[in-house]
Scaffold this motif. Structure first.
Motif, PDB file in Angstrom:
ATOM      1  N   THR A  16       0.839  -1.205   0.000  1.00  0.00           N
ATOM      2  CA  THR A  16       0.000   0.000   0.000  1.00  0.00           C
ATOM      3  C   THR A  16       0.872   1.252   0.000  1.00  0.00           C
ATOM      4  N   ASP A  39      -7.558  -4.135  -2.393  1.00  0.00           N
ATOM      5  CA  ASP A  39      -7.617  -4.952  -1.170  1.00  0.00           C
ATOM      6  C   ASP A  39      -8.985  -4.694  -0.543  1.00  0.00           C
ATOM      7  N   ASN A  44      -6.760  -0.091   2.888  1.00  0.00           N
ATOM      8  CA  ASN A  44      -5.879   0.814   3.654  1.00  0.00           C
ATOM      9  C   ASN A  44      -5.652   2.156   2.958  1.00  0.00           C
ATOM     10  N   ASP A 114      -3.657  -1.359  -5.704  1.00  0.00           N
ATOM     11  CA  ASP A 114      -3.046  -1.861  -4.464  1.00  0.00           C
ATOM     12  C   ASP A 114      -3.676  -3.218  -4.149  1.00  0.00           C
TER      13      ASP A 114
HETATM   14 MG   LIG Z   1      -1.870  -3.110   1.953  1.00  0.00          MG
END
Ligand SMILES: [Mg+2]
Ligand SMILES: Nc1ncnc2c1ncn2[C@@H]1O[C@H](COP(=O)(O)OP(=O)(O)OP(=O)(O)O)[C@@H](O)[C@H]1O
Length: 248
Positions: A16, A39, A44, A114
């Motif tokens: 990330t 994700d 995140n 990500d």
């Molecule tokens: Mg991550």
């Protein structure tokens, strides 16, 4: 629109951090950039770029949030009340796909993804759709062993690999500048011809900012122009005949 997956195979190695830093560096250089928090169950990206609620257009598409020139979408901006995403994997796959396909990206040069740590539903759904893959790892054998499986997945889907970011490679002494190597294990991916794009330090600055300020963008762009494509391992006809005789 060039779609770039930031993957590893291993959790907590800095995917990330790298994905957001890369997106910001590209935007700073004048490219039009989008960022997908792929994700879905462990989002995140909003923790770093800000938890702005997403808008919905008349055409029922998502309107991405924007931070420092980067357009971004995350399930964390939709289900933003901190609840766990306890979804059926097929719904996770569908959500990952919709973040890509139902977002009003407009005119974009690079779309950065990500990815989750390993072969989660999001990875299965999105990896085959990527134009390039950027691998993030740390110089530890436990990480390499997992990342090798991701390299093989790239081979299976014949996805071009830009290179490897070796994160947390050393700790630099703030007073004398000496670089302490923490892991010191065999970790390169040279046997596959995959170049190391950068060896980044484990640093207090990166930990606090949650960003790599001096992202090696030139090396990244070099990798885009000269990626590694591992050919799928195909079984030869003679091998098939040999196997067929064995079972007869
Ligand atoms: Mg991550
Ligand atoms: N080079 C670095 N120096 C110091 N801290 C770092 C560095 N890279 C990442 N971190 C920190 O390590 C933690 C893990 O990083 P990050 O969340 O980016 O990893 P990840 O691979 O995305 O994790 P996950 O697999 O859970 O998605 C974060 O707290 C991040 O700020």
């Amino acid at each position: 629109m060039i779609k770039v997956a930031v993957v590893s195979g291993k959790g907590g190695v800095g995917k990330t951090t790298i994905a957001v830093s890369l997106a910001l560096a590209l935007a700073k250089s004048g490219f039009k950039v989008g960022l997908v928090d792929a994700d879905v169950t462990g989002s995140n990206v909003p923790d770093i770029l800000g938890r702005v609620e997403l808008g919905v257009s008349d055409r029922d598409t998502l309107i991405p949030a924007i931070s420092r020139g980067v357009k971004y979408v995350s399930i964390g901006q939709i289900a933003s009340d901190g609840k766990p995403v306890l979804w059926d994997p097929k719904d996770v796959r569908s959500a990952a796909r919709q973040l890509l396909e139902r977002t009003d990206w407009g005119d974009i040069d690079y779309l950065i993804f990500d990815f989750p740590p390993g072969f989660e539903a999001e990875t299965i759904e999105l990896l085959p759709l990527m134009d390039y893959v950027l691998i993030v790892t740390i110089p530890s054998m436990l990480s390499k062993s997992k990342v090798l499986r991701m390299v093989e997945a790239c081979r299976e889907y014949e996805r071009p690999i830009i290179g490897v970011i070796m994160n947390m490679s050393y700790v630099e002494c703030p007073s004398c500048g000496y670089r302490h190597i923490i892991f010191a294990e065999d970790h390169s991916f040279e046997e596959f011809g995959i170049p190391t794009i950068a060896e980044l330090p484990l640093s207090h600055e990166i930990a606090v900012n949650k960003l790599v300020n001096e992202f090696p963008l030139d090396k990244f762009l070099e990798g885009i122009n000269n990626p590694v494509i591992l050919k799928k391992k195909r079984i030869s006809i003679s091998k098939l005949v040999e196997l067929a005789f064995k079972v007869m």
